[in-house]
Write an enzyme that holds these catalytic residues in place. Sequence first.
Site, PDB file in Angstrom:
ATOM      1  CE  LYS A 116      10.088 -25.392  41.960  1.00 48.42           C
ATOM      2  NZ  LYS A 116      10.067 -24.914  40.554  1.00 48.42           N
ATOM      3  NE  ARG A 189       7.705 -18.678  43.629  1.00 47.63           N
ATOM      4  CZ  ARG A 189       6.581 -18.855  42.940  1.00 47.63           C
ATOM      5  NH1 ARG A 189       5.894 -17.801  42.539  1.00 47.63           N
ATOM      6  NH2 ARG A 189       6.146 -20.073  42.681  1.00 47.63           N
ATOM      7  NE  ARG A 224       5.328 -27.491  32.038  1.00 45.14           N
ATOM      8  CZ  ARG A 224       5.705 -26.718  33.056  1.00 45.14           C
ATOM      9  NH1 ARG A 224       6.377 -27.237  34.071  1.00 45.14           N
ATOM     10  NH2 ARG A 224       5.414 -25.431  33.044  1.00 45.14           N
ATOM     11  NE  ARG A 252      -1.213 -26.729  34.067  1.00 41.58           N
ATOM     12  CZ  ARG A 252      -0.760 -26.913  35.306  1.00 41.58           C
ATOM     13  NH1 ARG A 252       0.208 -26.133  35.755  1.00 41.58           N
ATOM     14  NH2 ARG A 252      -1.272 -27.845  36.075  1.00 41.58           N
ATOM     15  NE  ARG A 263       6.090 -19.562  34.630  1.00 38.51           N
ATOM     16  CZ  ARG A 263       5.587 -20.797  34.587  1.00 38.51           C
ATOM     17  NH1 ARG A 263       5.131 -21.306  33.445  1.00 38.51           N
ATOM     18  NH2 ARG A 263       5.553 -21.520  35.682  1.00 38.51           N
TER      19      ARG A 263
END
Length: 303
Positions: A116, A189, A224, A252, A263
């Site tokens: 996104k 959401r 990532r 992270r 998630r």
Amino acid sequence: DTSTPHRTMEHAKMPLVMRRKTKVMFARGQGMMTLALVFSVVLACVCATIITTNLRSYDPNADHSLASALGATPKGNLSPSVSRGMPRSLPKSRCAIVHAQSGKKIIISGAPASGKGTQCQLIVEKFGVKHISTGDALRSHVRGGTDLGKQAKAFMDAGDLVPDELIMKIMEQEATGGSSGWLLDGVPRTAAQVTALNEVGLMPEKVILLEVPDDVLIERCVGRLFDPETGNTYHRKYFPPPADIASRCVQRSDDNEETMKNRIEQFKKNRQSLVDGYKGQIVAIDGNREKEAIFKDICQALA
């Protein structure tokens, strides 16, 4: 008087009083005609000034139709809240959003690591819309100490989730005051958030839904890397950081396989609410391709 060649005998025989009254009436008639002529000239000048001013400020690219003001889709179908029956009048601040925005009205949705962020940047560059990210907007209001930010901070400091109603007010404020349109990222959401957005006048023309297989999402996530100094995001395999900053890039804590699976499942649970809330406006796009190919399909959907 009867010897004057330019006067008729009838005129000469008229009593003096009648002749004087005739002259007075004739003079008054001329005065009224002159006054009417002056008024017409003044009115014409005023009308010309108004027309000229409107032409100078007119935006030929803006959509001035009533359907657009009501949040209609390009095919002419009213958005869900309208089709279910809009209230007879909206608060002025909410009407401002519906009527003032003449640019694109877009929502982009997708699971974490669906791409996104990359597509939002490309959409903003091409269409000039305002990118409104829920997280960024919330943090901005908290840092700025706005009234809404103070309310949100109170919930955050207490360890509670910020209520949908407060989030929607922040979204509404972020989208107000421009004509370039908006791009919502990270909201809605849930079904409740879809309803809340409609109630504040944030009704999209299109909802872009990026679809990426679960295994690809997990691979993107666990690889990532984040640069704490610049805020840029990289990937060990697909987009490695430059050698001079690679040592300071970190992963992270929530970018791990187990967290990512949870998630993804949460996104799937909420996905149906999005589809049901924006029937006829959803455009599903394959997000497991090169970013240029994905963006080409997005542009076609927004055309």
